[in-house]
Scaffold this motif. Structure first.
Motif, PDB file in Angstrom:
ATOM      1  N   ALA A   1      -2.711  -6.077   6.761  1.00 55.62           N
ATOM      2  CA  ALA A   1      -3.161  -5.467   5.509  1.00 55.62           C
ATOM      3  C   ALA A   1      -4.621  -5.781   5.214  1.00 55.62           C
ATOM      4  O   ALA A   1      -5.295  -5.020   4.521  1.00 55.62           O
ATOM      5  N   THR A   2      -5.124  -6.900   5.707  1.00 52.13           N
ATOM      6  CA  THR A   2      -6.520  -7.266   5.436  1.00 52.13           C
ATOM      7  C   THR A   2      -7.503  -6.407   6.223  1.00 52.13           C
ATOM      8  O   THR A   2      -8.702  -6.415   5.929  1.00 52.13           O
ATOM      9  N   PHE A   3      -7.014  -5.682   7.220  1.00 52.18           N
ATOM     10  CA  PHE A   3      -7.874  -4.804   8.020  1.00 52.18           C
ATOM     11  C   PHE A   3      -7.728  -3.389   7.484  1.00 52.18           C
ATOM     12  O   PHE A   3      -6.734  -2.721   7.739  1.00 52.18           O
ATOM     13  N   ASP A   4      -8.708  -2.978   6.700  1.00 53.31           N
ATOM     14  CA  ASP A   4      -8.667  -1.664   6.077  1.00 53.31           C
ATOM     15  C   ASP A   4      -8.989  -0.605   7.123  1.00 53.31           C
ATOM     16  O   ASP A   4     -10.063  -0.618   7.723  1.00 53.31           O
ATOM     17  N   THR A   5      -8.048   0.320   7.324  1.00 57.84           N
ATOM     18  CA  THR A   5      -8.247   1.370   8.325  1.00 57.84           C
ATOM     19  C   THR A   5      -8.907   2.618   7.746  1.00 57.84           C
ATOM     20  O   THR A   5      -9.239   3.534   8.479  1.00 57.84           O
ATOM     21  N   SER A   6      -9.075   2.661   6.441  1.00 56.80           N
ATOM     22  CA  SER A   6      -9.699   3.830   5.822  1.00 56.80           C
ATOM     23  C   SER A   6     -11.181   3.566   5.564  1.00 56.80           C
ATOM     24  O   SER A   6     -11.608   2.423   5.426  1.00 56.80           O
ATOM     25  N   ASP A   7     -11.933   4.649   5.497  1.00 52.93           N
ATOM     26  CA  ASP A   7     -13.355   4.533   5.209  1.00 52.93           C
ATOM     27  C   ASP A   7     -13.555   4.200   3.735  1.00 52.93           C
ATOM     28  O   ASP A   7     -12.955   4.818   2.852  1.00 52.93           O
ATOM     29  N   VAL A   8     -14.400   3.234   3.475  1.00 47.39           N
ATOM     30  CA  VAL A   8     -14.676   2.824   2.108  1.00 47.39           C
ATOM     31  C   VAL A   8     -15.704   3.759   1.496  1.00 47.39           C
ATOM     32  O   VAL A   8     -16.770   3.977   2.066  1.00 47.39           O
ATOM     33  N   GLU A   9     -15.358   4.333   0.355  1.00 41.55           N
ATOM     34  CA  GLU A   9     -16.284   5.208  -0.352  1.00 41.55           C
ATOM     35  C   GLU A   9     -16.676   4.519  -1.659  1.00 41.55           C
ATOM     36  O   GLU A   9     -15.856   4.316  -2.546  1.00 41.55           O
ATOM     37  N   THR A  10     -17.931   4.147  -1.751  1.00 41.01           N
ATOM     38  CA  THR A  10     -18.418   3.467  -2.935  1.00 41.01           C
ATOM     39  C   THR A  10     -18.597   4.463  -4.069  1.00 41.01           C
ATOM     40  O   THR A  10     -19.169   5.529  -3.891  1.00 41.01           O
ATOM     41  N   VAL A  11     -18.075   4.107  -5.240  1.00 43.45           N
ATOM     42  CA  VAL A  11     -18.241   4.952  -6.417  1.00 43.45           C
ATOM     43  C   VAL A  11     -19.643   4.749  -6.968  1.00 43.45           C
ATOM     44  O   VAL A  11     -20.044   3.626  -7.289  1.00 43.45           O
ATOM     45  N   ILE A  12     -20.400   5.819  -7.045  1.00 40.26           N
ATOM     46  CA  ILE A  12     -21.752   5.777  -7.603  1.00 40.26           C
ATOM     47  C   ILE A  12     -21.696   6.441  -8.971  1.00 40.26           C
ATOM     48  O   ILE A  12     -21.445   7.638  -9.074  1.00 40.26           O
ATOM     49  N   PRO A  13     -21.905   5.695 -10.033  1.00 37.60           N
ATOM     50  CA  PRO A  13     -21.761   6.274 -11.379  1.00 37.60           C
ATOM     51  C   PRO A  13     -22.887   7.235 -11.713  1.00 37.60           C
ATOM     52  O   PRO A  13     -24.009   7.094 -11.245  1.00 37.60           O
ATOM     53  N   GLU A  14     -22.550   8.215 -12.524  1.00 40.58           N
ATOM     54  CA  GLU A  14     -23.542   9.163 -13.019  1.00 40.58           C
ATOM     55  C   GLU A  14     -24.184   8.661 -14.303  1.00 40.58           C
ATOM     56  O   GLU A  14     -25.344   8.967 -14.579  1.00 40.58           O
ATOM     57  N   VAL A  15     -23.419   7.927 -15.104  1.00 38.91           N
ATOM     58  CA  VAL A  15     -23.863   7.510 -16.425  1.00 38.91           C
ATOM     59  C   VAL A  15     -23.676   6.008 -16.576  1.00 38.91           C
ATOM     60  O   VAL A  15     -22.699   5.442 -16.066  1.00 38.91           O
ATOM     61  N   ILE A  16     -24.597   5.374 -17.264  1.00 35.94           N
ATOM     62  CA  ILE A  16     -24.526   3.938 -17.519  1.00 35.94           C
ATOM     63  C   ILE A  16     -24.489   3.727 -19.033  1.00 35.94           C
ATOM     64  O   ILE A  16     -25.357   4.232 -19.759  1.00 35.94           O
ATOM     65  N   ILE A  17     -23.481   2.997 -19.489  1.00 40.18           N
ATOM     66  CA  ILE A  17     -23.329   2.699 -20.905  1.00 40.18           C
ATOM     67  C   ILE A  17     -23.650   1.223 -21.117  1.00 40.18           C
ATOM     68  O   ILE A  17     -23.062   0.356 -20.475  1.00 40.18           O
ATOM     69  N   LYS A  18     -24.585   0.949 -22.017  1.00 39.72           N
ATOM     70  CA  LYS A  18     -24.965  -0.424 -22.325  1.00 39.72           C
ATOM     71  C   LYS A  18     -24.921  -0.635 -23.834  1.00 39.72           C
ATOM     72  O   LYS A  18     -25.175   0.285 -24.609  1.00 39.72           O
ATOM     73  N   SER A  19     -24.623  -1.860 -24.210  1.00 42.08           N
ATOM     74  CA  SER A  19     -24.633  -2.209 -25.627  1.00 42.08           C
ATOM     75  C   SER A  19     -26.057  -2.520 -26.062  1.00 42.08           C
ATOM     76  O   SER A  19     -26.805  -3.193 -25.342  1.00 42.08           O
ATOM     77  N   ASP A  20     -26.435  -2.010 -27.237  1.00 42.21           N
ATOM     78  CA  ASP A  20     -27.762  -2.327 -27.740  1.00 42.21           C
ATOM     79  C   ASP A  20     -27.675  -3.481 -28.742  1.00 42.21           C
ATOM     80  O   ASP A  20     -26.626  -4.064 -28.949  1.00 42.21           O
ATOM     81  N   ASN A  21     -28.790  -3.795 -29.378  1.00 39.77           N
ATOM     82  CA  ASN A  21     -28.834  -4.928 -30.300  1.00 39.77           C
ATOM     83  C   ASN A  21     -28.447  -4.554 -31.721  1.00 39.77           C
ATOM     84  O   ASN A  21     -28.421  -5.426 -32.591  1.00 39.77           O
ATOM     85  N   ALA A  22     -28.150  -3.290 -31.949  1.00 36.26           N
ATOM     86  CA  ALA A  22     -27.832  -2.834 -33.301  1.00 36.26           C
ATOM     87  C   ALA A  22     -26.367  -2.500 -33.477  1.00 36.26           C
ATOM     88  O   ALA A  22     -25.982  -1.862 -34.457  1.00 36.26           O
ATOM     89  N   GLY A  23     -25.531  -2.894 -32.531  1.00 39.20           N
ATOM     90  CA  GLY A  23     -24.105  -2.602 -32.627  1.00 39.20           C
ATOM     91  C   GLY A  23     -23.710  -1.240 -32.123  1.00 39.20           C
ATOM     92  O   GLY A  23     -22.576  -0.803 -32.329  1.00 39.20           O
ATOM     93  N   GLY A  24     -24.620  -0.531 -31.473  1.00 33.63           N
ATOM     94  CA  GLY A  24     -24.318   0.789 -30.927  1.00 33.63           C
ATOM     95  C   GLY A  24     -24.303   0.762 -29.413  1.00 33.63           C
ATOM     96  O   GLY A  24     -24.169  -0.295 -28.784  1.00 33.63           O
TER      97      GLY A  24
END
Length: 509
Positions: A288-311
C-alpha cells in the motif's frame, strides 16, 4: 388562393454564439491545468502569441476591434517593460458589454464586520494585478517539501532481487514472479502455471517465491491474507502454533466468534485478546505504501486569507494563470513582408484571435474572482466557525447576486479549488442542499453530515447510538431529518451500523 412570390423585410432578435463567445465560455470551465494546455496549443498555432517567460520583448496591444491591424503595429511606450495579459487588462483593452456579456467589474474584498461590508478602494484588480503578492514562495505553500521522487513496487523488488539472487535462472524466475504481484502486494498467479510457462520445475519456482517473501516490505508476495500475516509474524518471531491456528481460521475472526476461536486455538480469553491485537497491528496490504497511480497536485485558483479587520482577503493565484503576450516586433516584421491579400488576411486573423484569447483569459480570471468573493460572503460562517456553520447554498443564489446565469456559475466552480485557512476545497464543496430545521432555519446537508460524524465519534462504547437515537438527538438540536436520511449520510461517511460498531468496540482492547 393564388400562389405568388414577394419580398419582405423582417426584424427579429436571435442569440448567435460567435467563435469568440464560445471560446470565452469554454475557458470558464477549464481547470488551471487544462487552461495551461489550451493556451500552449494556441501559442503553437498562432505565431503572434508568446508565453511571458521574462525574456520576450512583447506588449499587449490596443484591442479596438475597429482597427486591430493598425493598433498592433503601434510601438510600445516602454520596451523594457514585460507586462502580461492580466497586468495590462484595463478599461481600454477590455471589450464592451456587447462583446463579452460575462465580464463585469467587481469588488473582491469582503469584510464581515457590520460597519464595513465592502471596501470600495480595493477592486478586483488590486489583489492580483502587476506587483501582486499572490505567490507560493512562502514556506507554508512550498511544494518542495511535499513532493518526492517515487519508486514503484516492481523496481523496489527487482533491486532486492539483484542483490540477493546470483543464479541467472533463479533471477529470471524472480523477475517473472515479480511481474505477477498485484497492487496490494499479493502473488495471484498459480505457481504451476508459471512453472509451465517457464519450463522449469515447480519446486524451483516455489523456492524463488520463498526468497521473494523475505524481501521488504514484510508480507510481500504472499498468496493469501493468512500467509501474508504469517510472514509478518514470523519476522517478529511471534508465529507460534496458537496464532497459526487463528490465521487458519480468519473467517471466525471476521464473524467475531470469539468462543469458537478460543476452542480452535486452545487458549483462554486473555490470550485470544492479545493475539487479535497482534494481528490488528499487522499490514494486510504490504504494497500500500507504493502508490501505483500518478500523483496530481491540486493547484488552487483562489487564495483566501484573513485580514486584520476580521474580514477575508480574496486573491487570484497569479502563479496558476498563464501569461500570454502578443509579439509586436514579430507582427511588425511579418506585416512589412506580407505582399499578397491572403498573407495580410492571415496576419490580421491571427492578431484578432490573439487579442480575443487575452480578453477571454482576463474575463475568466475576473469571473472566477467574482464567484469566489460571493461564496466567501455567503459562507462567512464556515470560515469563522467551521463546517458546522456551513449554510445551504445553490448556484442560483450566487447567480442572482452577481447577475450571471446559473450555467456560468456552474462552469466557474467546476474543477477549481480554493486555499482557505481551513484547508483546500473545491469551489463546488460550498454548494450544499438544505435540510429543514424545527426552528424554521435551514441546515446544510454537509453540516448535518459533520454533526452525525461527531455524535458517533463521541458515543459511549457501552451505549452505541442507533440511527433512531441519532434522529432523536438531531431533532433535539433543531434538525428535522428522517431516519433513512441519517442512514444514507452515515453510509456515505463510511461509518458502519450500530450493530457493527458495537462488535468492533467490543473487540477494541
Amino acid at each position: 388562393m393564388a400562389i405568388s412570390q414577394r419580398l419582405e423585410l423582417r426584424q427579429s432578435q436571435s442569440l448567435v454564439m460567435t467563435p469568440q463567445l464560445q471560446q470565452a465560455i469554454k475557458l470558464l470551465q477549464l481547470s488551471n491545468i487544462e487552461l495551461a494546455d489550451y493556451v500552449q496549443q494556441e501559442i503553437e498555432q498562432n505565431p503572434l502569441l508568446d508565453r511571458d517567460d521574462g525574456t520576450q520583448n512583447s506588449t499587449l496591444v490596443d484591442t479596438d476591434t475597429n482597427d486591430l491591424h493598425s493598433a498592433a503595429a503601434a510601438p510600445s511606450e516602454n520596451e523594457n517593460q514585460q507586462p502580461d495579459s492580466l497586468e495590462l487588462s484595463n478599461a481600454d483593452t477590455l471589450p464592451d458589454n456587447n462583446q463579452t456579456p460575462l465580464d463585469n467589474d467587481y469588488d473582491n474584498y469582503y469584510d464581515s464586520s457590520p460597519d464595513n461590508q465592502w471596501n470600495d478602494q480595493d477592486t478586483a484588480f488590486s489583489s492580483w494585478g502587476a506587483g501582486g503578492n499572490t505567490r507560493f514562495d512562502d514556506a507554508e505553500y512550498s511544494l518542495e517539501n511535499r513532493l518526492r521522487d517515487t519508486i514503484t513496487l516492481r523496481d523496489h523488488l527487482r533491486e532486492q532481487l539483484q542483490m540477493e539472487v546470483d543464479e541467472p535462472t533463479e533471477r529470471l524466475i524472480g523477475v517473472h514472479l515479480i511481474d505477477h504481484v498485484d497492487e496490494a502486494g499479493y502473488m495471484k498467479a498459480p505457481l504451476d502455471e508459471i512453472a509451465d510457462q517457464l519450463g522449469c520445475p515447480l519446486d524451483l519456482v516455489a523456492s524463488v517465491l520463498k526468497t521473494l517473501q523475505s524481501f521488504d516490505p514484510a508480507g510481500i508476495c504472499a498468496r493469501d491474507l493468512g500467509e501474508c500475516l504469517a510472514i509478518q509474524l514470523a519476522e517478529k518471531n511471534r508465529l507460534d502454533p496458537a496464532i497459526q491456528a487463528l490465521l487458519d481460521n480468519l473467517e471466525l475472526l471476521a464473524k467475531r466468534d470469539l468462543k469458537a476461536l478460543k476452542e480452535v486455538c486452545g487458549v483462554d480469553e486473555e490470550d485470544i485478546t492479545d493475539m487479535i491485537a497482534e494481528i490488528r497491528a499487522l499490514n494486510p496490504r504490504p504494497a500500500a505504501t507504493f502508490d501505483t497511480s500518478d500523483v496530481e497536485t491540486v493547484i488552487p485558483e483562489v487564495i483566501i486569507k484573513s485580514d486584520n479587520a476580521g474580514g477575508w482577503r480574496i486573491e487570484l493565484n497569479n502563479d496558476a494563470l498563464p501569461k500570454v503576450l502578443i509579439n509586436n516586433k514579430y507582427h511588425g516584421t511579418v506585416s512589412d513582408l506580407a505582399r499578397t491579400k491572403e498573407d495580410k488576411s492571415y496576419i490580421s486573423e491571427q492578431l484578432q484571435s490573439a487579442n480575443w484569447l487575452i480578453k477571454a483569459l482576463h474575463q475568466r480570471a475576473t469571473t472566477v474572482l467574482k464567484v469566489a468573493t460571493e461564496i466567501v460572503r455567503q459562507q462567512d460562517g464556515f470560515f469563522q466557525k467551521g463546517v458546522q456553520a456551513l449554510k445551504p447554498l445553490t448556484l442560483k443564489d450566487i447567480a442572482e447576486v452577481i447577475e450571471m446565469h446559473e450555467s456560468t456559475v456552474s462552469r466557474v466552480t467546476s474543477n477549481k479549488y480554493m486555499v482557505t485557512p481551513r484547508g483546500t476545497f473545491e469551489m463546488k464543496y460550498f454548494f450544499t442542499s438544505s435540510i429543514s430545521g424545527g426552528d424554521g432555519d435551514a441546515h446544510s446537508s454537509e453540516a448535518v453530515r459533520d454533526r452525525i460524524k461527531n455524535l458517533i465519534d463521541q458515543e459511549d462504547p457501552k451505549k452505541i447510538l442507533s440511527d433512531d437515537a441519532l434522529v432523536t438527538k438531531l431533532k433535539a438540536e433543531g434538525i428535522d431529518i428522517a431516519r433513512r436520511t441519517v442512514a444514507k449520510y452515515r453510509e456515505a461517511l463510511g461509518i458502519p451500523s450500530s450493530v457493527q460498531r458495537r462488535r468492533e468496540k467490543k473487540l477494541s482492547f
